[in-house]
Design an enzyme around this catalytic site. Structure first.
Site, short mmCIF file in Angstrom:
data_model
loop_
_atom_site.label_atom_id
_atom_site.label_comp_id
_atom_site.label_asym_id
_atom_site.label_seq_id
_atom_site.Cartn_x
_atom_site.Cartn_y
_atom_site.Cartn_z
N CYS A 91 -44.35 1.18 60.79
CA CYS A 91 -44.06 2.54 60.34
C CYS A 91 -44.34 2.66 58.85
O CYS A 91 -43.98 1.77 58.09
CB CYS A 91 -42.60 2.87 60.61
SG CYS A 91 -42.16 4.54 60.15
N HIS A 133 -42.52 7.36 69.08
CA HIS A 133 -42.21 6.86 67.74
C HIS A 133 -42.11 8.02 66.74
O HIS A 133 -41.23 8.01 65.88
CB HIS A 133 -43.31 5.87 67.33
CG HIS A 133 -43.20 5.32 65.96
ND1 HIS A 133 -42.90 3.99 65.71
CD2 HIS A 133 -43.37 5.88 64.74
CE1 HIS A 133 -42.89 3.78 64.40
NE2 HIS A 133 -43.17 4.91 63.79
N GLU A 134 -42.97 9.01 66.86
CA GLU A 134 -42.99 10.13 65.90
C GLU A 134 -41.91 11.17 66.17
O GLU A 134 -41.46 11.84 65.24
CB GLU A 134 -44.34 10.85 65.90
CG GLU A 134 -45.54 10.00 65.54
CD GLU A 134 -45.37 9.21 64.27
OE1 GLU A 134 -44.54 9.59 63.42
OE2 GLU A 134 -46.03 8.18 64.13
O1 GNR Z 1 -49.33 3.63 61.70
C1 GNR Z 1 -48.46 3.50 62.55
N1 GNR Z 1 -48.61 2.56 63.53
C2 GNR Z 1 -47.83 2.48 64.67
C3 GNR Z 1 -47.96 1.36 65.48
C4 GNR Z 1 -47.21 1.24 66.62
C5 GNR Z 1 -46.36 2.24 66.98
C6 GNR Z 1 -46.20 3.36 66.18
C7 GNR Z 1 -46.95 3.49 65.04
S1 GNR Z 1 -46.82 4.92 64.06
C8 GNR Z 1 -47.27 4.34 62.49
C9 GNR Z 1 -47.40 5.45 61.50
C10 GNR Z 1 -46.05 6.02 61.13
O2 GNR Z 1 -45.43 5.71 60.17
N2 GNR Z 1 -45.55 6.89 61.97
O3 GNR Z 1 -44.31 7.37 61.80
#
Ligand code: GNR
Length: 167
Positions: A91, A133-134
């Site tokens: 992240c 995740h987002e």
């Molecule tokens: O760049 C990112 N890579 C990622 C890898 C695996 C699962 C989720 C991500 S999201 C992340 C970018 C970020 O900070 N999203 O909030």
């Protein structure tokens, strides 16, 4: 367009619950354009508005290898989930930390597009993981908070050390 500063965990602003977007107006379109620029520059595959200190339910992502599939989701909602997926995540708000997180394998999502029109999408693989995740930061949750207290306290110590070195 503008590059936006990304909040770093444990910044308390990462825990603010984002508000729904009422109208997809010029301000939201500008926010989305700036978020794409910030995400690609980082570089990252996704970015939630919360991470750039804007507490509106907006996220962008591009899970393609050649930055050819920008996708914006406004007011995203997970309608259904299926299966289980365990994988390593990173992240931009927790730089240098990669940890295994359990997610759903497939999800169905509804959101508004940049024209303010609703759409539905079924996602699996990296798109599904990245969407889950987002959406978390829009609800004030950062991925490291899925980990054990021991792991989280080690991560906090590592981040504090990094911050002392870069300050
Ligand atoms: O760049 C990112 N890579 C990622 C890898 C695996 C699962 C989720 C991500 S999201 C992340 C970018 C970020 O900070 N999203 O909030």
């Amino acid at each position: 367009m503008a590059l936006l500063p990304i909040l770093r965990y444990p910044d308390p602003r990462l825990h603010i619950k984002a508000k729904p977007v009422e109208a997809v107006d010029a301000g939201i379109k500008k926010l989305v354009a700036d978020m794409f620029e910030t995400m690609y520059a980082a570089p990252g595959i996704g970015l939630a508005a919360t991470q750039v200190d804007v507490h509106k339910r907006v996220l962008v992502l591009d899970v393609s290898e050649d930055k050819s599939q920008p996708m914006a989701f406004i007011n995203p909602e997970i309608l259904s989930r299926e299966g289980e997926h365990i994988g390593e995540e990173g992240c931009l708000s927790v730089p240098g930390i990669y940890e295994t997180v359990k997610r759903s394998e497939r999800i169905k999502v509804r959101a508004l597009n940049l024209d303010g029109e609703p759409f539905e999408l079924e996602a699996d693989g990296l798109l599904s993981v990245c969407l889950q995740h987002e959406i978390d930061p829009l609800d004030g949750k950062v991925f490291v908070e899925y980990l054990s207290r021991l792991k989280l306290s080690r991560i906090k110590a590592k981040l504090a050390k990094q911050a002392r070195i870069t300050a």
